[in-house]
Design a protein around this motif. Structure first.
Motif, mmCIF file in Angstrom:
data_model
loop_
_atom_site.group_PDB
_atom_site.id
_atom_site.type_symbol
_atom_site.label_atom_id
_atom_site.label_comp_id
_atom_site.label_asym_id
_atom_site.label_seq_id
_atom_site.Cartn_x
_atom_site.Cartn_y
_atom_site.Cartn_z
ATOM 1 N N ASP A 154 0.811 -1.137 -0.001
ATOM 2 C CA ASP A 154 0.025 -0.005 0.024
ATOM 3 C C ASP A 154 0.740 1.356 -0.006
ATOM 4 O O ASP A 154 1.225 1.806 1.028
ATOM 5 N N PHE A 155 1.371 1.629 -1.108
ATOM 6 C CA PHE A 155 2.228 2.828 -1.360
ATOM 7 C C PHE A 155 2.040 3.496 -2.484
ATOM 8 O O PHE A 155 1.983 2.758 -3.572
ATOM 9 N N SER A 156 2.505 4.776 -2.427
ATOM 10 C CA SER A 156 2.554 5.672 -3.719
ATOM 11 C C SER A 156 3.943 6.384 -3.670
ATOM 12 O O SER A 156 4.292 6.760 -2.674
ATOM 13 N N LEU A 157 4.396 6.758 -4.902
ATOM 14 C CA LEU A 157 5.375 7.500 -5.204
ATOM 15 C C LEU A 157 4.811 9.044 -5.887
ATOM 16 O O LEU A 157 4.165 8.816 -6.873
ATOM 17 N N VAL A 158 4.878 10.081 -5.034
ATOM 18 C CA VAL A 158 4.301 11.210 -5.712
ATOM 19 C C VAL A 158 5.549 12.147 -6.035
ATOM 20 O O VAL A 158 6.253 12.523 -5.399
ATOM 21 N N LYS A 159 5.548 12.767 -7.189
ATOM 22 C CA LYS A 159 6.622 13.575 -7.657
ATOM 23 C C LYS A 159 6.266 14.943 -7.490
ATOM 24 O O LYS A 159 5.010 15.332 -7.906
ATOM 25 N N TYR A 160 7.115 15.839 -7.082
ATOM 26 C CA TYR A 160 6.671 17.291 -7.113
ATOM 27 C C TYR A 160 6.849 17.920 -8.180
ATOM 28 O O TYR A 160 7.526 17.550 -9.105
ATOM 29 N N ASN A 161 5.816 18.822 -8.659
ATOM 30 C CA ASN A 161 5.825 19.152 -9.893
ATOM 31 C C ASN A 161 6.988 20.364 -10.242
ATOM 32 O O ASN A 161 7.473 20.279 -11.356
ATOM 33 N N PHE A 214 -1.892 -0.755 10.593
ATOM 34 C CA PHE A 214 -1.154 -1.630 9.734
ATOM 35 C C PHE A 214 -0.467 -0.601 8.887
ATOM 36 O O PHE A 214 -0.849 0.609 8.617
ATOM 37 N N PHE A 215 1.122 -0.951 8.572
ATOM 38 C CA PHE A 215 1.896 -0.082 7.901
ATOM 39 C C PHE A 215 2.786 -0.877 6.755
ATOM 40 O O PHE A 215 3.076 -1.804 6.562
ATOM 41 N N GLN A 216 2.786 0.005 5.377
ATOM 42 C CA GLN A 216 3.713 -0.405 4.268
ATOM 43 C C GLN A 216 5.118 -0.447 4.686
ATOM 44 O O GLN A 216 5.411 0.874 5.236
ATOM 45 N N ALA A 241 8.835 -0.389 -0.423
ATOM 46 C CA ALA A 241 8.218 0.697 -1.244
ATOM 47 C C ALA A 241 9.421 1.551 -2.092
ATOM 48 O O ALA A 241 9.377 1.813 -3.054
ATOM 49 N N LEU A 242 10.532 1.673 -1.147
ATOM 50 C CA LEU A 242 11.591 2.176 -1.952
ATOM 51 C C LEU A 242 12.255 1.140 -3.137
ATOM 52 O O LEU A 242 12.559 1.758 -4.184
#
Length: 499
Positions: free
Chosen positions: A244-251, A362-364, A369-370
């Motif tokens: 349960d993880f997302s990678l979000v890039k700064y614009n 619960f935690f990812q 994730a990395l």
């Protein structure tokens, strides 16, 4: 070129108990490991080093290894052993572990988890190996009643005596996404609110951050205010499935993204590395709804079956999670789980309780994730800070293989072939203002009336009224009514700074 400084500022007011434990020593150095010179005497070590010792001892013991956990009080690693060569047991003791003989082997515990997956994948259930009891700990929330409860109990009994225990949770398993403040995204029907986990550098060198996968599935563009312009865009998102993880890039590629957690009141904890969790270790969680809280890791490689938000009869199964007794509430999703010495451990996924009555959260794992996203901790200026260690830390331990005591490698096949994946669908939880219902108006009671037994099969249907639908209006003024006490959303945002 304009720049925005992005800090992990989540939560506003920190919980005093956790702050008292953490803040005086947030950047303090730890004593070096102490080991007796006498052969076979257990080492005194920090929790982050226990995972390394466990991997070392697992290689020594081979099939005799049956899991491990960290004795927080004695600061020692305890290793479970089934019948094996006395010589390798002696070697394990010389390596510095406390060795104890147990009945259930890793293979038997994994087989039990596979049986649970095949016969008891029921919304509102979870299971993880508890190396302290040498059993699979099965948890059922208050929605598991009637025929489903009977099916779960029958499956557990079929595993055989001494293989698994069942306990009740008075809450409802749900992802902890909410409408309100912190990091925001505007979607049809309202706002989505989550918490930023850790700033990272993406594989292409651009600044980014990690948060929960169900947040990334729910919305693509994220801002630091309810009505603000998007500042970051989801690059990758996994939920449900093998995590349960997302990678979000700064614009803005010039964004400065420091590797730290803001724990409130002007205090920060520098994040130096990613680390695998160890059962028994103390951890801290920071989130935008409830601030700073602490607790212990209680299980690894956990499988959680959320009620599907998109299919009333479906299940969102997520595998490979860290189970803890740290509290969390709606809006804390994606928030950081870390250790006192600055190790990034997890991203908040979901749970059954709140910060009034407690419960499971619960935690990812951050290491997984990395590895999956190719990101490294810190900003571009610190990209060389242990990139190899961080991107791949515990790769063998945190992915589907499971870190020795992490049952479920074998039982979590599927989901597109992802390591450790189970059968997983949808986004969010049925009774919570999440991916499917993100109006930001979430309300509801958490009156849960289930039994909560720590061991053995539990009688009664544990049914309870109401649900915990999340944080309140878009200003973050939500409440969790289960204990009759409100928890206000705090106004601090997750992305702060000036252009």
């Amino acid at each position: 070129m304009p720049k925005r400084k992005a800090a992990i500022a989540v939560g506003g007011v920190a919980a005093l108990g956790a702050a008292a434990l953490l803040l005086p020593n947030a950047n303090a150095s730890q004593d070096k490991d102490q080991a007796s010179s006498a052969a076979g005497t257990a080492k005194t070590l920090k929790a982050k080093d226990a995972s390394d010792l466990s991997a070392q001892v697992r290689k020594i013991l081979g099939d005799a290894f049956a899991g491990s956990y960290y004795d927080n009080a004695k600061q020692q690693l305890v290793v479970n052993v089934v019948s094996g060569d006395d010589n390798v047991v002696v070697q394990a003791k010389k390596a510095g572990a406390v060795v104890r003989e147990v009945a259930n082997s890793t293979a038997e515990l994994k087989a039990a988890a596979r049986t649970l997956k095949a016969k008891a994948t029921i919304p509102g259930t979870s299971w993880a190996v508890d190396p302290r009891t040498d059993k699979v700990l099965v948890t059922a929330d208050r929605t598991v009643t009637g025929a489903q409860w009977n099916r779960l109990r029958s499956t557990v009994r079929g595993l055989g005596s001494g293989m698994a225990t069942v306990k009740r949770s008075s809450g409802t398993f749900k992802t902890l996404l909410s409408g309100g403040d912190a990091i925001f995204s505007q979607v049809q029907g309202g706002n989505v609110r989550c918490s930023l986990g850790f700033n990272v550098t993406a594989s292409d060198g651009s600044p980014a951050f990690l948060t929960a996968g169900h947040c990334g599935v729910a919305a693509k563009d994220w801002s630091d205010s309810q009505t603000g312009q998007p500042l970051a865009t989801v690059d990758q998102a996994t939920f449900p499935g093998a995590g349960d993880f997302s990678l979000v890039k700064y614009n803005d590629p010039a964004t400065q993204a420091p590797s730290e957690v803001n724990t409130g009141n002007g205090q920060t904890v520098q994040i130096n590395q990613a680390a695998d969790a160890t059962v028994g270790e103390s951890v801290f969680r920071m989130g935008s709804t409830t601030g700073l809280h602490d607790g212990q890791v209680t299980g690894l490689d956990a499988t959680v079956n959320f009620q599907s938000e998109t299919d009333p009869n479906g299940v969102d199964t997520v595998t490979g999670l860290i189970q803890t007794d740290v509290c969390a509430e709606a809006g804390d999703s994606g928030g950081s789980l870390f250790t006192q010495d600055g190790s990034a451990v997890g991203l908040t996924s979901g749970g059954s309780g709140d910060c009034t009555n407690g419960g499971e959260t619960f935690f990812q794992p951050v290491t997984a994730a990395l590895q999956a996203t190719g990101a490294t901790l810190g900003n571009a200026g610190n990209a060389g800070n242990g990139a190899g260690d961080q991107a791949g830390a515990g790769a063998g331990d945190q992915s589907g293989a499971g870190a020795g005591d992490q049952s479920g490698a074998g039982d979590q096949s599927g989901a597109g072939g992802q390591a450790g994946a189970g059968d997983q669908s949808g986004a969010g939880a049925g009774d919570q203002a999440g991916a499917g219902d993100q109006s930001g108006a979430g309300a509801g009671d958490q009156s849960g009336a289930g039994d909560q037994a720590g061991a053995g099969d539990v009688s009664g249907d544990g049914s309870g009224a109401g649900d915990q639908a999340g944080a309140g209006d878009a200003s973050g003024a939500g409440h969790a009514a289960g204990g009759g006490a409100g928890t206000a959303g705090h106004g601090a945002t997750s992305l702060t700074g000036t252009r």
